[in-house]
Each structure stands twice: as C-alpha cells, then as structure tokens.
Design an enzyme around this catalytic site. Structure first.
Site, PDB file in Angstrom:
ATOM      1  N   ASP A  73      18.009  66.618  31.420  1.00 32.13           N
ATOM      2  CA  ASP A  73      18.263  65.606  30.397  1.00 32.13           C
ATOM      3  C   ASP A  73      18.134  64.188  30.934  1.00 32.13           C
ATOM      4  O   ASP A  73      18.109  63.970  32.154  1.00 32.13           O
ATOM      5  CB  ASP A  73      19.651  65.814  29.756  1.00 32.13           C
ATOM      6  CG  ASP A  73      20.690  66.319  30.750  1.00 32.13           C
ATOM      7  OD1 ASP A  73      20.558  66.023  31.954  1.00 32.13           O
ATOM      8  OD2 ASP A  73      21.632  67.008  30.322  1.00 32.13           O
ATOM      9  N   ASN A 141      33.495  69.996  26.762  1.00 29.59           N
ATOM     10  CA  ASN A 141      33.393  70.538  25.401  1.00 29.59           C
ATOM     11  C   ASN A 141      32.450  71.741  25.324  1.00 29.59           C
ATOM     12  O   ASN A 141      32.106  72.200  24.242  1.00 29.59           O
ATOM     13  CB  ASN A 141      32.958  69.438  24.415  1.00 29.59           C
ATOM     14  CG  ASN A 141      31.556  68.901  24.720  1.00 29.59           C
ATOM     15  OD1 ASN A 141      30.824  69.481  25.516  1.00 29.59           O
ATOM     16  ND2 ASN A 141      31.196  67.805  24.078  1.00 29.59           N
ATOM     17  N   HIS A 143      29.267  71.900  26.522  1.00 31.46           N
ATOM     18  CA  HIS A 143      27.819  71.670  26.463  1.00 31.46           C
ATOM     19  C   HIS A 143      27.134  72.106  27.754  1.00 31.46           C
ATOM     20  O   HIS A 143      27.743  72.102  28.826  1.00 31.46           O
ATOM     21  CB  HIS A 143      27.479  70.220  26.093  1.00 31.46           C
ATOM     22  CG  HIS A 143      27.780  69.188  27.142  1.00 31.46           C
ATOM     23  ND1 HIS A 143      28.379  67.990  26.850  1.00 31.46           N
ATOM     24  CD2 HIS A 143      27.546  69.153  28.484  1.00 31.46           C
ATOM     25  CE1 HIS A 143      28.479  67.270  27.957  1.00 31.46           C
ATOM     26  NE2 HIS A 143      28.006  67.945  28.961  1.00 31.46           N
ATOM     27  N   GLU A 148      24.983  69.743  22.686  1.00 27.68           N
ATOM     28  CA  GLU A 148      26.375  69.492  22.324  1.00 27.68           C
ATOM     29  C   GLU A 148      26.853  70.521  21.284  1.00 27.68           C
ATOM     30  O   GLU A 148      26.046  71.076  20.530  1.00 27.68           O
ATOM     31  CB  GLU A 148      26.498  68.088  21.717  1.00 27.68           C
ATOM     32  CG  GLU A 148      26.235  66.941  22.713  1.00 27.68           C
ATOM     33  CD  GLU A 148      27.451  66.603  23.581  1.00 27.68           C
ATOM     34  OE1 GLU A 148      28.143  67.528  24.032  1.00 27.68           O
ATOM     35  OE2 GLU A 148      27.682  65.400  23.801  1.00 27.68           O
TER      36      GLU A 148
HETATM   37  C1  F6R Z   1      23.735  66.802  33.159  1.00 25.34           C
HETATM   38  C2  F6R Z   1      24.089  68.000  32.382  1.00 25.34           C
HETATM   39  C3  F6R Z   1      25.449  68.112  31.808  1.00 25.34           C
HETATM   40  C4  F6R Z   1      26.535  68.146  32.904  1.00 25.34           C
HETATM   41  C5  F6R Z   1      27.926  68.224  32.284  1.00 25.34           C
HETATM   42  C6  F6R Z   1      29.014  68.267  33.323  1.00 25.34           C
HETATM   43  O1  F6R Z   1      22.396  66.903  33.604  1.00 25.34           O
HETATM   44  O2  F6R Z   1      23.277  68.845  32.212  1.00 25.34           O
HETATM   45  O3  F6R Z   1      25.534  69.275  31.036  1.00 25.34           O
HETATM   46  O4  F6R Z   1      26.311  69.259  33.715  1.00 25.34           O
HETATM   47  O5  F6R Z   1      28.122  67.110  31.450  1.00 25.34           O
HETATM   48  O6  F6R Z   1      29.089  67.035  33.979  1.00 25.34           O
HETATM   49  P1  F6R Z   1      30.010  66.882  35.282  1.00 25.34           P
HETATM   50  O7  F6R Z   1      29.373  67.716  36.327  1.00 25.34           O
HETATM   51  O8  F6R Z   1      29.929  65.413  35.607  1.00 25.34           O
HETATM   52  O9  F6R Z   1      31.361  67.344  34.915  1.00 25.34           O
END
Ligand code: F6R
Length: 251
Positions: A73, A141, A143, A148
């Site tokens: 992303d 959440n 994702h 999302e």
């Molecule tokens: C980012 C991604 C997101 C993160 C998620 C957890 O490339 O794919 O799904 O893996 O937001 O973020 P952290 O690791 O910062 O808790």
C-alpha cells in the site's frame, strides 16, 4: 482434501525472536528460489524483521538481484521520495541495504492517477506470476494491507478511505500529527493477498490480541478483513506472547 485448521499459529516470547525465525525462513526461501516474488508490508510490526533480514543477507551473502517485491500500500498524494511515504520507509529499512534490482521493486505511486495506477499494479502482479510469500501486519481494527473493515471488501487493488484509527496509528510518519496523515491510500486487494502462495501475518503487542483472537476463532467477516486468512491454505500467524494472550492453547 485436508481441512486442517488455518491459519497456523506460532507464538514466540518476543518480537525479536519472531523476527529472527521469519528472517531465517525468508532467507532459505530466497536461496531455494532466487526469483522469489515477495509481498511486503510497512508499519511498526515488520521493522525488526527487516533489520534481521538485512543482517542475515549480509552474513549469508544473499543475492537479491532476481527477487521481485510488491508492497501492499501507499498513501494517496504522497510522493515516493517524501519522508511520510511507505516507499521511503522501505528504502530506509530494507531496499538500500540489499542488492535488489530497482526495476524489480514494485510500489504503488500515490501521486499517479489512482484508477490507472491500481490497474497497472494488478497487471504487474499477474505478470510476475503472483506473489510467493506475502508478509502482512494487522491493524487494530483487523485490516490487512489497507483493506479496511466494512460492508464489503475489494478483490483488486483499489483506492481506500482510511479509518481514523488507521490514520492515528500512522501519525508518527507525519510528525505525530494525525491531520497530516492522508485520508486515502491505494491498497492491494484481498485477491492478490489470498492468492499469495504463502501468507505470513506478524502481530506484536497487547493491542493486537483481540483481533488475533477473532482471526483465529471468529467467523469470516468483512468487518475483520484478516479473518479471510482462514480460507488460505498456507497462512501463518506469527505472534509474540502479548498478541497471543487471548488465545488458549496456542504455541
Ligand atoms: C502497511 C500495512 C498495514 C499494517 C497495519 C499494522 O503496509 O499493510 O496493514 O500492517 O496497519 O501496522 P503496525 O505494524 O504499525 O501496527
């Protein structure tokens, strides 16, 4: 047909130990298949993994020159070279430390026309033959990528409006100011993630524990995108003790 329980759950005492084991697994995968197609995540979770991968790559002299990468992303409107971009994060944590061919690094460009960019990305993933190993984190959440929770999920790469909790957890990339975190992103969709031949979801810390419990025991639901990993034939949840704290009998 084997309906063994999936995803598999492995619990490590801490994130550092998990990172060492996953990095060793990726290093072996790369040695077995020098043309590995690797799906990559950003965020706090994979930071120890990338540090460990850099270390192992130097120690074992790993050759990344024919590896292809696809990141999950990128923020809409954020240029690749900008400090808040995921592209920049990856350059600093991994790309510049191994001998990846820049032409084999695939990234969504948050400043390109979003529709064209999403179609381009899906074509590039297909042209690479899909993803061999997809690294995932999980949002509080539920994702994965920036898919999302909601009434539906998108199969293909798409433009997404970020939820406020997701913007909050990315504020550190933008000087701690949530208002500066873009409200939209481009994200790989559920199809490319679920079609990856192997999916490795890493989660650390207490804040992930309730989502992880629902990913393992809950029903499939678009309100918890990571629950769809239950449909994956080769998915692992790689947890530290805190993220696993609501599971019983995990280990
Ligand atoms: C980012 C991604 C997101 C993160 C998620 C957890 O490339 O794919 O799904 O893996 O937001 O973020 P952290 O690791 O910062 O808790």
């Amino acid at each position: 047909m084997n309906f063994a329980r999936t995803p598999r759950v492995t619990v490590f005492p801490d994130a550092q130990t998990a990172a060492r084991v996953v990095a060793a697994r990726l290093a072996s995968a790369l040695q077995d298949n020098p043309q590995l197609v690797l799906g990559l995540a950003t965020g706090r979770t994979p930071i120890p993994l990338y540090a460990e991968l850099v270390r192992v790559s130097a120690a074992r002299g790993l050759d990344w020159s024919r590896v292809t990468t696809f990141n999950l992303d990128e923020f809409v409107g954020v240029p690749p070279e900008s400090p808040g971009s995921y592209r920049r994060f990856m350059e600093e944590r991994l790309f510049r430390h191994v001998n990846l061919d820049p032409h084999r690094i695939n990234f969504l460009n948050g400043t390109a026309d979003p529709d064209d960019e999403c179609r381009r990305y899906d074509r590039a993933i297909a042209a690479a033959g899909g993803i061999d190993v997809q690294i995932l984190g999980i949002g509080t959440n539920g994702h994965i990528g920036f898919n999302e929770p909601g009434a539906g999920l998108e199969a293909r790469t798409h433009r997404v409006r970020l939820r406020s909790e997701t913007r909050r957890s990315n504020a550190t990339l933008f000087g701690g100011e949530i208002d500066k975190v873009p409200s939209e992103a481009l994200s790989m969709g559920m199809a490319a993630i679920l079609q990856a031949r192997t999916a490795l979801l890493l989660a650390h810390g207490e804040t992930k524990a309730s989502c992880i419990e629902r990913v393992v025991n809950g029903p499939l639901t678009t309100e918890l995108p990571a629950s769809f990993l239950q449909l994956h034939a080769d998915a692992d949840l790689i947890l530290d003790a805190a993220a696993a704290s609501r599971l019983t009998g995990a280990g």
